[in-house]
Design a protein around this motif. Structure first.
Motif, PDB file in Angstrom:
ATOM      1  N   LYS A 130      41.589  38.519  31.181  1.00  0.00           N
ATOM      2  CA  LYS A 130      40.420  38.987  31.559  1.00  0.00           C
ATOM      3  C   LYS A 130      39.362  37.952  31.483  1.00  0.00           C
ATOM      4  O   LYS A 130      38.121  37.999  32.120  1.00  0.00           O
ATOM      5  N   TYR A 187      41.407  43.801  44.468  1.00  0.00           N
ATOM      6  CA  TYR A 187      41.009  43.723  43.150  1.00  0.00           C
ATOM      7  C   TYR A 187      39.925  44.656  43.079  1.00  0.00           C
ATOM      8  O   TYR A 187      39.339  44.605  41.698  1.00  0.00           O
ATOM      9  N   ALA A 221      33.693  40.540  42.589  1.00  0.00           N
ATOM     10  CA  ALA A 221      33.812  41.783  42.588  1.00  0.00           C
ATOM     11  C   ALA A 221      33.544  42.375  44.055  1.00  0.00           C
ATOM     12  O   ALA A 221      32.705  41.611  44.940  1.00  0.00           O
ATOM     13  N   ILE A 247      41.377  51.894  37.432  1.00  0.00           N
ATOM     14  CA  ILE A 247      40.562  50.734  37.198  1.00  0.00           C
ATOM     15  C   ILE A 247      40.394  50.464  35.718  1.00  0.00           C
ATOM     16  O   ILE A 247      40.636  49.396  35.474  1.00  0.00           O
ATOM     17  N   VAL A 296      33.875  43.027  34.594  1.00  0.00           N
ATOM     18  CA  VAL A 296      34.090  44.296  35.370  1.00  0.00           C
ATOM     19  C   VAL A 296      32.695  45.114  35.536  1.00  0.00           C
ATOM     20  O   VAL A 296      32.078  44.892  34.569  1.00  0.00           O
ATOM     21  N   ASN A 332      40.891  38.999  39.752  1.00  0.00           N
ATOM     22  CA  ASN A 332      41.574  38.373  38.706  1.00  0.00           C
ATOM     23  C   ASN A 332      41.295  36.920  38.555  1.00  0.00           C
ATOM     24  O   ASN A 332      41.956  36.412  37.759  1.00  0.00           O
ATOM     25  N   PHE A 363      46.761  48.298  40.853  1.00  0.00           N
ATOM     26  CA  PHE A 363      45.824  48.684  39.998  1.00  0.00           C
ATOM     27  C   PHE A 363      45.750  50.307  40.390  1.00  0.00           C
ATOM     28  O   PHE A 363      45.127  50.838  41.337  1.00  0.00           O
ATOM     29  N   ASN A 380      36.437  46.107  41.880  1.00  0.00           N
ATOM     30  CA  ASN A 380      35.421  45.662  40.906  1.00  0.00           C
ATOM     31  C   ASN A 380      35.891  44.853  39.988  1.00  0.00           C
ATOM     32  O   ASN A 380      35.478  44.586  38.945  1.00  0.00           O
ATOM     33  N   SER A 381      37.425  44.547  39.906  1.00  0.00           N
ATOM     34  CA  SER A 381      37.875  43.928  38.826  1.00  0.00           C
ATOM     35  C   SER A 381      38.541  42.721  39.434  1.00  0.00           C
ATOM     36  O   SER A 381      39.861  42.675  39.088  1.00  0.00           O
TER      37      SER A 381
END
Length: 308
Positions: A22, A195, A206, A11, A28, A200, A8, A197-198
């Motif tokens: 997603k 990852y 998060a 972000i 997120v 997978n 990443f 705050n995102s």
């Protein structure tokens, strides 16, 4: 694997594909301050290492960890010496993430083959887990190699510390080919190298620190920019691709077709004279060690004042 461990850079520009779409992960959330967040996670990671012990590591280097219940007979991961705890201090390639991270890892087996740089192709089996033992992604039998440069940054920093194995295919043996003497270990990653705050997967949150066990079966050296030099010859001593940008143009040498920015392609500057012209005379390149040097003592593809 490359889908679920995409590196990443920014972000807000993350794209999710296939099983890592997603819709599969948590929503997120706004990014926190990296320094403050890491301080909290570093404490949690170190507590895990001090409060858990290695129950076993089998012949295929699969570890089992458990919470310490008897400090007199169970030695923490932090203190045990069978597989000494190691660490590497790393930084992110994301300019906004300027934290010095300490990444902890164990080596169960070093391996005997090539050690990849973060830009090379690798064949790896792995299991990604939360600290409470939930497996959110598991690939025990990989079928294809992928670029280490497309994975999360924690992987890019730790996998190059290991060596690949040896491919074994016994003639006339009905059993499938295997790898032996491969590198194997486990790493504990803060979210800033994973990852953040995102996430997978809906199985992780998060800002959650994660652990990965892995086995490095194969490492294939590649030339990402097609300039005649393998990535391993355009990186720092520790496989750190961020360490060399000769012309300061923001493109690391392993991705830059003109490393010194003099207007002459690197491939041109390292071509062996007499090759690359005429019929049936393909270009041949000097090995990195044999590239001619300039009066400055610098190899000519890295000196803008000296070129072919």
């Amino acid at each position: 694997m490359k889908r679920c461990l995409m590196a990443f850079g920014l972000i807000a520009l993350i794209a999710f594909f296939g099983s890592c779409s997603k819709d599969d992960g948590a929503a997120v959330v706004p990014p926190r301050d990296y320094t403050v967040q890491y301080a909290s996670e570093k404490d949690s990671i170190e507590k895990y290492l001090k409060n858990h012990y290695i129950v076993s590591v089998d012949a295929d280097f699969n570890p089992v960890f458990a919470t310490i219940t008897d400090a007199g007979t169970q030695t923490s991961i932090w203190d045990q010496t069978v597989y000494p705890l190691k660490n590497k201090v790393v930084t992110s390639t994301n300019a906004a993430n300027n934290v010095l991270y300490t990444v902890y890892y164990l080596t169960f087996n070093q391996g005997v083959g090539n050690a990849p740089t973060r830009g090379d192709n690798v064949l790896i089996s792995y299991n990604g887990m939360t600290f409470d033992g939930v497996s959110f992604e598991n690939t025990p039998f990989p079928t294809a190699s992928f670029s280490l440069g497309e994975t999360i940054e924690g992987w890019q920093n730790i996998i190059p510390k290991f060596n690949a194995g040896t491919y074994v295919d016994v003639p006339n043996n009905p059993n499938p080919a295997t790898y032996q003497d491969y590198g194997a270990g486990v790493m504990w990653l803060p979210s800033g190298l994973a990852y953040y705050n995102s996430p997978n997967s809906s199985l992780i949150s998060a800002y959650e620190s994660l652990m990965f066990t892995f086995k490095l079966y194969k490492a294939e050296f590649v030339d990402s920019d097609g300039d005649g030099l393998l990535n391993k010859d355009e990186v720092g001593w520790d496989g750190d691709l961020t360490s060399i940008d000769t012309d300061g143009d923001g493109i690391y040498n392993y991705l830059d077709t003109d490393d010194d920015g003099d207007g002459y392609l690197t491939a041109t500057e390292i071509t062996i004279p007499g090759t690359g012209t005429g019929t049936n005379n393909p270009a041949q390149y000097y090995s990195f060690a044999d590239i001619p040097t300039c009066s400055s003592g610098t190899k000519r593809h890295l000196d803008a004042t000296c070129h072919n």
